[in-house]
Design an enzyme around this catalytic site. Structure first.
Site, PDB file in Angstrom:
ATOM      1  CE  LYS A  11     -21.060  10.220  16.684  1.00 50.27           C
ATOM      2  NZ  LYS A  11     -22.519  10.182  16.945  1.00 50.27           N
ATOM      3  CE1 TYR A  51     -24.336   7.424  12.815  1.00 56.33           C
ATOM      4  CE2 TYR A  51     -23.231   8.997  11.410  1.00 56.33           C
ATOM      5  CZ  TYR A  51     -23.311   8.310  12.592  1.00 56.33           C
ATOM      6  OH  TYR A  51     -22.365   8.503  13.582  1.00 56.33           O
ATOM      7  CG  ASN A 114     -23.165  11.029  20.490  1.00 63.22           C
ATOM      8  OD1 ASN A 114     -22.469  11.100  19.477  1.00 63.22           O
ATOM      9  ND2 ASN A 114     -24.114  10.132  20.635  1.00 63.22           N
ATOM     10  CG  HIS A 117     -20.033   5.410  15.172  1.00 63.15           C
ATOM     11  ND1 HIS A 117     -21.390   5.236  15.060  1.00 63.15           N
ATOM     12  CD2 HIS A 117     -19.468   4.257  14.695  1.00 63.15           C
ATOM     13  CE1 HIS A 117     -21.641   4.049  14.521  1.00 63.15           C
ATOM     14  NE2 HIS A 117     -20.490   3.437  14.285  1.00 63.15           N
ATOM     15  CD  GLU A 128     -20.733   1.038  11.850  1.00 68.89           C
ATOM     16  OE1 GLU A 128     -21.961   1.171  12.016  1.00 68.89           O
ATOM     17  OE2 GLU A 128     -19.926   1.059  12.802  1.00 68.89           O
TER      18      GLU A 128
END
Ligand code: IDP
Ligand code: MG
Length: 155
Positions: A11, A51, A114, A117, A128
């Site tokens: 991320k 998302y 965080n 993913h 994805e």
């Protein structure tokens, strides 16, 4: 029966902090083979689509803004039991609750930023992966033991 593929992203905040290399090391040391890798940036619209399942949740807008705020590394990964083993390797969604030694515990501080993913099912891993990669961009090589081979034989 579970498949051997999963999808991951490093991320934006982890990229900005210079953690691409250390996170890739954890992933490959964890037994995952990289079959696709792309350094790119999501538009706001692409982040909303990726998302989409979280639309309506209180954190959706900030998640989309964050995920489109800078470059990410998209990864197609291969390992036996990939989805479940990768979720174990990255740890809980909230880094404060993630087990010691997991990627999120090591490289993230907050639940929103965080670090990585990881797909939550075989079906979503497939969806994805094809969100980011065409079939031509996925390369399934047999890894070799570097100690046993030289790159070029001298003539
Ligand atoms: P996961 O990434 O562990 O699968 P999800 O529930 O699918 O967790 O949530 C997707 C992403 O949305 C998380 O990785 C995190 O970045 C963000 N997120 C999830 N829950 C919260 C929250 O309560 N506050 C802020 N961000 C959240
Ligand atoms: Mg999820």
């Amino acid at each position: 029966m579970s498949t051997d593929k999963t999808f991951s992203m490093i991320k934006p905040m982890a990229v900005k902090k210079g953690y691409i290399g250390p996170i890739l090391s954890k992933i490959t040391e964890g037994g995952f083979q990289i079959v696709g890798m792309k350094y790119t940036q999501l538009s706001k619209e692409q982040a909303e689509e990726f998302y989409g399942v979280h639309k309506g949740r209180p954190f959706f807008e900030s998640l989309v803004t964050f995920m489109s705020s800078g470059p990410i590394v998209a990864l197609a990964l291969k390992k036996e039991n990939a989805v479940s083993d990768f979720r174990t390797l990255i740890g809980a969604t909230n880094p404060a609750e993630a087990a010691e030694g997991t990627i999120r515990r090591m490289f993230a501080e907050t639940i929103d930023a965080n670090a990585v993913h990881g797909s939550d099912s075989d079906e979503n891993a497939q969806i994805e992966t094809s969100f980011f990669f065409s079939q031509r961009e996925l390369h399934n090589v047999d890894l070799i033991d570097a100690k046993q081979y030289t790159v070029c034989e001298k003539s």
